[in-house]
Design a protein around this motif. Structure first.
Motif, PDB file in Angstrom:
ATOM      1  N   GLU C 150       0.815  -1.221   0.000  1.00  0.00           N
ATOM      2  CA  GLU C 150       0.000   0.000   0.000  1.00  0.00           C
ATOM      3  C   GLU C 150       0.851   1.275   0.000  1.00  0.00           C
ATOM      4  O   GLU C 150       0.555   2.236  -0.710  1.00  0.00           O
ATOM      5  CB  GLU C 150      -0.931  -0.003   1.202  1.00  0.00           C
ATOM      6  CG  GLU C 150      -2.064   0.979   1.014  1.00  0.00           C
ATOM      7  CD  GLU C 150      -3.151   0.833   2.072  1.00  0.00           C
ATOM      8  OE1 GLU C 150      -3.115  -0.157   2.843  1.00  0.00           O
ATOM      9  OE2 GLU C 150      -4.017   1.725   2.126  1.00  0.00           O
ATOM     10  N   ALA C 151       1.911   1.266   0.787  1.00  0.00           N
ATOM     11  CA  ALA C 151       2.755   2.462   0.924  1.00  0.00           C
ATOM     12  C   ALA C 151       3.431   2.847  -0.389  1.00  0.00           C
ATOM     13  O   ALA C 151       3.791   4.001  -0.598  1.00  0.00           O
ATOM     14  CB  ALA C 151       3.802   2.231   2.004  1.00  0.00           C
ATOM     15  N   GLU C 152       3.606   1.880  -1.282  1.00  0.00           N
ATOM     16  CA  GLU C 152       4.304   2.153  -2.549  1.00  0.00           C
ATOM     17  C   GLU C 152       3.350   2.524  -3.684  1.00  0.00           C
ATOM     18  O   GLU C 152       3.776   2.904  -4.765  1.00  0.00           O
ATOM     19  CB  GLU C 152       5.107   0.922  -2.976  1.00  0.00           C
ATOM     20  CG  GLU C 152       6.325   0.663  -2.111  1.00  0.00           C
ATOM     21  CD  GLU C 152       7.041  -0.627  -2.521  1.00  0.00           C
ATOM     22  OE1 GLU C 152       7.012  -0.992  -3.707  1.00  0.00           O
ATOM     23  OE2 GLU C 152       7.603  -1.262  -1.613  1.00  0.00           O
ATOM     24  N   ARG C 153       2.047   2.397  -3.422  1.00  0.00           N
ATOM     25  CA  ARG C 153       1.089   2.653  -4.509  1.00  0.00           C
ATOM     26  C   ARG C 153       0.867   4.159  -4.677  1.00  0.00           C
ATOM     27  O   ARG C 153       0.740   4.887  -3.709  1.00  0.00           O
ATOM     28  CB  ARG C 153      -0.233   1.932  -4.218  1.00  0.00           C
ATOM     29  CG  ARG C 153      -0.057   0.416  -4.163  1.00  0.00           C
ATOM     30  CD  ARG C 153      -1.349  -0.331  -4.395  1.00  0.00           C
ATOM     31  NE  ARG C 153      -2.305  -0.186  -3.302  1.00  0.00           N
ATOM     32  CZ  ARG C 153      -2.575  -1.152  -2.415  1.00  0.00           C
ATOM     33  NH1 ARG C 153      -1.959  -2.330  -2.475  1.00  0.00           N
ATOM     34  NH2 ARG C 153      -3.472  -0.944  -1.481  1.00  0.00           N
ATOM     35  N   ILE C 154       0.832   4.575  -5.932  1.00  0.00           N
ATOM     36  CA  ILE C 154       0.729   6.022  -6.202  1.00  0.00           C
ATOM     37  C   ILE C 154      -0.502   6.393  -7.034  1.00  0.00           C
ATOM     38  O   ILE C 154      -0.709   7.561  -7.358  1.00  0.00           O
ATOM     39  CB  ILE C 154       1.997   6.526  -6.962  1.00  0.00           C
ATOM     40  CG1 ILE C 154       2.181   5.737  -8.258  1.00  0.00           C
ATOM     41  CG2 ILE C 154       3.244   6.431  -6.079  1.00  0.00           C
ATOM     42  CD1 ILE C 154       3.148   6.363  -9.238  1.00  0.00           C
ATOM     43  N   GLY C 155      -1.316   5.411  -7.377  1.00  0.00           N
ATOM     44  CA  GLY C 155      -2.427   5.708  -8.285  1.00  0.00           C
ATOM     45  C   GLY C 155      -1.960   5.584  -9.721  1.00  0.00           C
ATOM     46  O   GLY C 155      -2.011   6.540 -10.490  1.00  0.00           O
ATOM     47  N   SER C 156      -1.471   4.386 -10.059  1.00  0.00           N
ATOM     48  CA  SER C 156      -0.920   4.115 -11.394  1.00  0.00           C
ATOM     49  C   SER C 156      -1.269   2.680 -11.758  1.00  0.00           C
ATOM     50  O   SER C 156      -1.481   1.841 -10.873  1.00  0.00           O
ATOM     51  CB  SER C 156       0.602   4.294 -11.364  1.00  0.00           C
ATOM     52  OG  SER C 156       1.215   3.516 -12.372  1.00  0.00           O
ATOM     53  N   ILE C 157      -1.294   2.410 -13.038  1.00  0.00           N
ATOM     54  CA  ILE C 157      -1.522   1.037 -13.496  1.00  0.00           C
ATOM     55  C   ILE C 157      -0.413   0.122 -12.960  1.00  0.00           C
ATOM     56  O   ILE C 157      -0.597  -1.076 -12.803  1.00  0.00           O
ATOM     57  CB  ILE C 157      -1.646   0.982 -15.046  1.00  0.00           C
ATOM     58  CG1 ILE C 157      -2.173  -0.358 -15.543  1.00  0.00           C
ATOM     59  CG2 ILE C 157      -0.330   1.309 -15.728  1.00  0.00           C
ATOM     60  CD1 ILE C 157      -3.626  -0.623 -15.255  1.00  0.00           C
ATOM     61  N   LEU C 158       0.726   0.734 -12.631  1.00  0.00           N
ATOM     62  CA  LEU C 158       1.853  -0.038 -12.085  1.00  0.00           C
ATOM     63  C   LEU C 158       1.694  -0.320 -10.590  1.00  0.00           C
ATOM     64  O   LEU C 158       2.556  -0.969  -9.995  1.00  0.00           O
ATOM     65  CB  LEU C 158       3.171   0.694 -12.347  1.00  0.00           C
ATOM     66  CG  LEU C 158       3.556   0.846 -13.824  1.00  0.00           C
ATOM     67  CD1 LEU C 158       4.808   1.693 -13.974  1.00  0.00           C
ATOM     68  CD2 LEU C 158       3.759  -0.513 -14.491  1.00  0.00           C
ATOM     69  N   ASP C 159       0.590   0.155  -9.964  1.00  0.00           N
ATOM     70  CA  ASP C 159       0.300  -0.263  -8.576  1.00  0.00           C
ATOM     71  C   ASP C 159       0.041  -1.770  -8.531  1.00  0.00           C
ATOM     72  O   ASP C 159       0.196  -2.402  -7.495  1.00  0.00           O
ATOM     73  CB  ASP C 159      -0.903   0.502  -8.017  1.00  0.00           C
ATOM     74  CG  ASP C 159      -0.576   1.963  -7.745  1.00  0.00           C
ATOM     75  OD1 ASP C 159       0.618   2.322  -7.818  1.00  0.00           O
ATOM     76  OD2 ASP C 159      -1.510   2.750  -7.478  1.00  0.00           O
ATOM     77  N   ILE C 160      -0.380  -2.299  -9.682  1.00  0.00           N
ATOM     78  CA  ILE C 160      -0.381  -3.762  -9.848  1.00  0.00           C
ATOM     79  C   ILE C 160       0.968  -4.099 -10.476  1.00  0.00           C
ATOM     80  O   ILE C 160       1.303  -3.598 -11.542  1.00  0.00           O
ATOM     81  CB  ILE C 160      -1.524  -4.226 -10.793  1.00  0.00           C
ATOM     82  CG1 ILE C 160      -2.884  -3.852 -10.194  1.00  0.00           C
ATOM     83  CG2 ILE C 160      -1.424  -5.722 -11.063  1.00  0.00           C
ATOM     84  CD1 ILE C 160      -4.061  -4.102 -11.148  1.00  0.00           C
ATOM     85  N   ARG C 161       1.762  -4.901  -9.750  1.00  0.00           N
ATOM     86  CA  ARG C 161       3.081  -5.256 -10.296  1.00  0.00           C
ATOM     87  C   ARG C 161       2.919  -6.064 -11.575  1.00  0.00           C
ATOM     88  O   ARG C 161       3.573  -5.817 -12.570  1.00  0.00           O
ATOM     89  CB  ARG C 161       3.835  -6.123  -9.300  1.00  0.00           C
ATOM     90  CG  ARG C 161       4.682  -5.372  -8.326  1.00  0.00           C
ATOM     91  CD  ARG C 161       5.628  -6.353  -7.636  1.00  0.00           C
ATOM     92  NE  ARG C 161       5.810  -5.989  -6.237  1.00  0.00           N
ATOM     93  CZ  ARG C 161       6.531  -4.963  -5.824  1.00  0.00           C
ATOM     94  NH1 ARG C 161       7.124  -4.187  -6.714  1.00  0.00           N
ATOM     95  NH2 ARG C 161       6.628  -4.678  -4.547  1.00  0.00           N
ATOM     96  N   TYR C 162       2.070  -7.086 -11.471  1.00  0.00           N
ATOM     97  CA  TYR C 162       1.798  -7.980 -12.603  1.00  0.00           C
ATOM     98  C   TYR C 162       0.659  -8.893 -12.175  1.00  0.00           C
ATOM     99  O   TYR C 162       0.192  -8.817 -11.027  1.00  0.00           O
ATOM    100  CB  TYR C 162       3.045  -8.803 -12.984  1.00  0.00           C
ATOM    101  CG  TYR C 162       3.745  -9.472 -11.831  1.00  0.00           C
ATOM    102  CD1 TYR C 162       3.215 -10.626 -11.233  1.00  0.00           C
ATOM    103  CD2 TYR C 162       4.937  -8.954 -11.319  1.00  0.00           C
ATOM    104  CE1 TYR C 162       3.864 -11.234 -10.161  1.00  0.00           C
ATOM    105  CE2 TYR C 162       5.584  -9.561 -10.245  1.00  0.00           C
ATOM    106  CZ  TYR C 162       5.042 -10.703  -9.669  1.00  0.00           C
ATOM    107  OH  TYR C 162       5.672 -11.297  -8.600  1.00  0.00           O
ATOM    108  N   PHE C 163       0.241  -9.755 -13.056  1.00  0.00           N
ATOM    109  CA  PHE C 163      -0.732 -10.795 -12.717  1.00  0.00           C
ATOM    110  C   PHE C 163       0.003 -12.136 -12.683  1.00  0.00           C
ATOM    111  O   PHE C 163       0.906 -12.368 -13.487  1.00  0.00           O
ATOM    112  CB  PHE C 163      -1.862 -10.832 -13.747  1.00  0.00           C
ATOM    113  CG  PHE C 163      -2.860  -9.710 -13.592  1.00  0.00           C
ATOM    114  CD1 PHE C 163      -4.096  -9.935 -12.990  1.00  0.00           C
ATOM    115  CD2 PHE C 163      -2.563  -8.420 -14.038  1.00  0.00           C
ATOM    116  CE1 PHE C 163      -5.023  -8.906 -12.843  1.00  0.00           C
ATOM    117  CE2 PHE C 163      -3.483  -7.388 -13.889  1.00  0.00           C
ATOM    118  CZ  PHE C 163      -4.715  -7.626 -13.290  1.00  0.00           C
TER     119      PHE C 163
END
Lengths: 388, 145, 166
Positions: C150-163
């Motif tokens: 959560e702390a690293e998420r910025i509101g980007s599609i990259l908040d998902i590392r991968y599937f």
């Protein structure tokens, strides 16, 4: 529909090469000059000009339409640039058709140019900026991804093998040996394609057409004007164009529905009920080998999933029952984006007027089709021509 | 759709598009620039339309003929067609007698200020400093009175 | 070619001779700040919260992803928000060996269009696949989002590392 009959009376084409000395204006001029000469007319007889060129980023010149104007013969004429990505080259004569069919022009010069070589280190790079900046660019997307994803989907839905698709590259590069403008003519085998360097699997080096510099042009005119110039005018029988959603991940990539729509629009105008029987020769857009198959299906020249089988059976060879890309296509002749589609229009004109020399298909041809595809793999333009 | 009223509910995405180009000068441009390197200005000519193109073109934009005839443009036959001041320098559009088109260049400041219509000549850089570019003309300067 | 077409114009410059002509070079670095818009702003904020949100159209009954404020088919404003799952199936995939500038990547990337569960069939987006070997990749495989902490998420599609496969 209250429209005039429209004819094609001349065509011009430059060499297609990785890098040309000519500027975009000069390439446009050479193609236009050749088209005018082949039609036997001068620029003063041209009433309007339609120019087509793809992303400005290649040339690194914004407002490319005005930049190319003088070389495109548009000086002090009703002139416009059209742009629908890769589909531009076939959309240019479609736009020119309106000018003549509407009665606004008697003669319209249709020219397409692309000079991809200025962009460094590789023209591929310009394509990165066509993707959505929120959803796709952060992932490091390249244009090749979208093709590879579509190719994989097409293979998965129909159970098609890479080897079957590779046959298209083998055929087209072979056909290009007889094209005097060709950039990458070659005798290769399916094995060569399979062994070529993977780029974005399933796309390998030899599945892809090269970036190029080049230009092409055709002259469209009214039936009356054409009859003054030639005993055997080639008629524009039908035009079609259609686009699908830009939310490309929401489409089923295995089948180009938008192309079916565009083709049916053109066939309706041309009075074609059974395209498989009535189209004698086709130049379908082949920036990648699988695209030829995909597009044959969208054009209703093959059933869904059937195009690889027709290719294996030799139906699409120059001496086959339905020759596809006798020019050598983008895979063999080269892919200067907008000019590549125009090269296809020129080829159908050459085929219908028996000017294709060694490339002339074996069967008697009356009706031919050129098609291109573009924008974010969602657009198709179709141009059907006929000899009376 | 509900209206967004809170500033922190609005997002943007920052990125950049770095691009590099390498342009060829073209058939006419290559010859024109090679001649500049030799300290010569040449224009291409369409006899039937009575046009002389500078910078040279391989085609006549009027009759659309392929142009193969070129002629010398004396480097002292220019005149200031128009000018403007940019960052303390005078930039002029210089035309030449009997030539269509013209060249952009710096105008060297003289005792008198620049005026439209004054006669100018092209002053080339030293031979070893020329690169085959428009900047091989270091500046234009006023000739005579 | 027939007699009317004798000559095709053009002068090729081969790559080894580019330095023999007077080529000029320019560079640009164009900077942009793109407005995310109403639908995408909310989508990005929800990604930061670890959730995927779509829009629904009450006329065609579709759950639209990526979310948009209009339905392109009914051509009317969409009607509301709808949380979808962070799992899905691989619609198609590829293996990228090259970067955007056509240079080779050190490690290939697994790329996929993922149909997201909870959205209308066929609604999906582009993303990367991870924790999977090349041999295991399959069209139709079920995958789930691997979120950044959560702390690293910025509101980007990259908040998902991968599937990854599930």
């Amino acid at each position: 529909m209250m429209v005039r009959k429209v004819c094609v009376i001349g065509a011009g084409l430059t060499l297609f090469r990785r890098r040309m000395l000519e500027t975009g204006k000069e390439l446009s001029f050479e193609a236009c000059r050749m088209a005018l000469d082949s039609a036997g007319i001068q620029r003063k007889e041209v009433d309007s000009v339609v120019m087509g060129s793809a992303p400005d980023a290649f040339d690194g010149v914004h407002m490319k339409g005005e930049y190319l104007l003088d070389g495109a013969g548009g000086y002090k004429r009703p002139y416009s640039r059209v742009y629908v990505g890769g589909a531009t080259g076939v959309y240019v004569p479609v736009s020119a058709w309106w000018h003549v069919a509407s009665g606004m022009s008697d003669v319209c010069l249709a020219v397409a140019e692309e000079k991809m070589s200025p962009l460094q280190p590789h023209p591929q790079y310009a394509f990165w900026s066509i993707f959505d900046h929120h959803m796709e660019r952060p992932l490091g997307v390249t244009l090749l991804w979208i093709f590879a994803l579509e190719m994989r989907r097409y293979m998965a839905v129909h159970g098609i093998k890479e080897e079957e698709i590779a046959q298209v590259s083998v055929k087209n590069k072979h056909n290009a040996i007889d094209h005097p403008c060709a950039q990458l003519p070659a005798e290769i085998t399916v094995e060569d394609v399979m062994k070529s360097e993977p780029m974005v699997w399933p796309v390998k080096r030899l599945d892809v057409s090269p970036p190029s510099d080049g230009a092409g042009a055709v002259i469209l005119c009214s039936e009356e004007f054409a009859k003054k110039m030639t005993k055997e005018p080639i008629y524009v029988a039908g035009c079609g164009w259609n686009i699908d959603s830009t939310y490309w991940t929401n489409r089923d990539l295995y089948y180009p529905q938008y192309l079916e729509n565009a083709a049916k629009m053109a066939y309706k105008q041309a009075g074609i009920a059974n395209p498989r029987k009535e189209i004698d020769v086709a130049e379908v857009y082949d920036p990648f080998d699988y695209k030829e198959l995909h597009h044959m299906e969208g054009l209703q020249l093959a059933k869904k999933g059937e195009a690889p089988k027709l290719t294996t059976a030799g139906v699409t060879q120059r001496n086959g029952e339905l020759p596809i890309n006798p020019s050598g296509g983008l895979l063999g002749v080269g892919n200067p984006i907008a000019a590549a589609g125009m090269m296809k229009v020129c080829e159908i004109y050459f085929q219908l007027t028996h000017q294709a020399g060694k490339r002339q298909v074996k069967k008697e041809v009356h009706t031919g089709l050129a098609q291109a595809w573009g924008d974010l793999m969602q657009y198709s333009s179709v141009f059907v021509m006929r000899r009376r | 759709m509900e209206r967004i009223t809170e500033g922190d509910q609005i997002r943007r995405w920052n990125d950049h598009i770095p691009l590099q180009w390498k342009y060829t000068a073209g058939v006419a441009g290559e010859r024109f620039l090679q001649l500049l390197k030799q300290g010569k200005i040449q224009a291409s000519v369409c006899r039937s339309c009575n046009k002389t193109y500078l910078p040279p073109k391989i085609f006549c934009k009027e009759c659309f003929a392929q142009l193969s005839e070129w002629r010398d443009v004396p480097s002292d036959s220019g005149y200031v067609y128009s000018f403007t001041a940019v960052n303390g320098e005078i930039i002029a559009l210089v035309k030449f007698d009997g030539v269509d088109g013209g060249l952009l260049g710096r105008l060297r400041k003289g005792r008198e200020g620049p005026r439209i219509g004054i006669k100018v000549k092209a002053v080339f850089r030293r031979k070893e400093d020329r690169k085959g570019a428009l900047s091989d003309i270091e500046y234009f300067e006023r000739t005579g009175v | 070619m027939s007699e009317r077409v004798k000559f095709f114009p053009g002068r090729e410059i081969r790559s080894r001779s580019i330095d023999e002509v007077l080529a000029s070079e320019y560079a640009a670095d164009l900077k942009y700040s793109w407005a995310s818009g109403a639908a995408m702003s909310r989508f990005l904020i929800e990604l930061k919260n670890g959730r995927i949100i779509a829009r629904k159209c009450n006329k065609c009954k579709r759950i639209l992803l990526p979310p948009r404020i209009f339905c392109e088919d009914c051509f009317r404003e969409t009607d509301g928000w709808f949380y979808v799952k962070d799992t899905g199936t691989v619609n198609t995939y590829s293996i990228s060996y090259v970067a955007a500038d056509a240079s080779r990547l050190k490690e290939p990337l697994f790329v996929a269009v993922i149909n997201i569960e909870g959205a209308t069939e066929g609604m999906g987006f582009l993303h990367l696949l991870g924790e999977v070997s090349e041999k295991e990749l399959k069209v139709g495989m079920r995958v789930g989002a691997v979120w950044k902490p959560e702390a690293e998420r910025i509101g980007s599609i990259l908040d998902i590392r991968y599937f990854k496969p599930i």
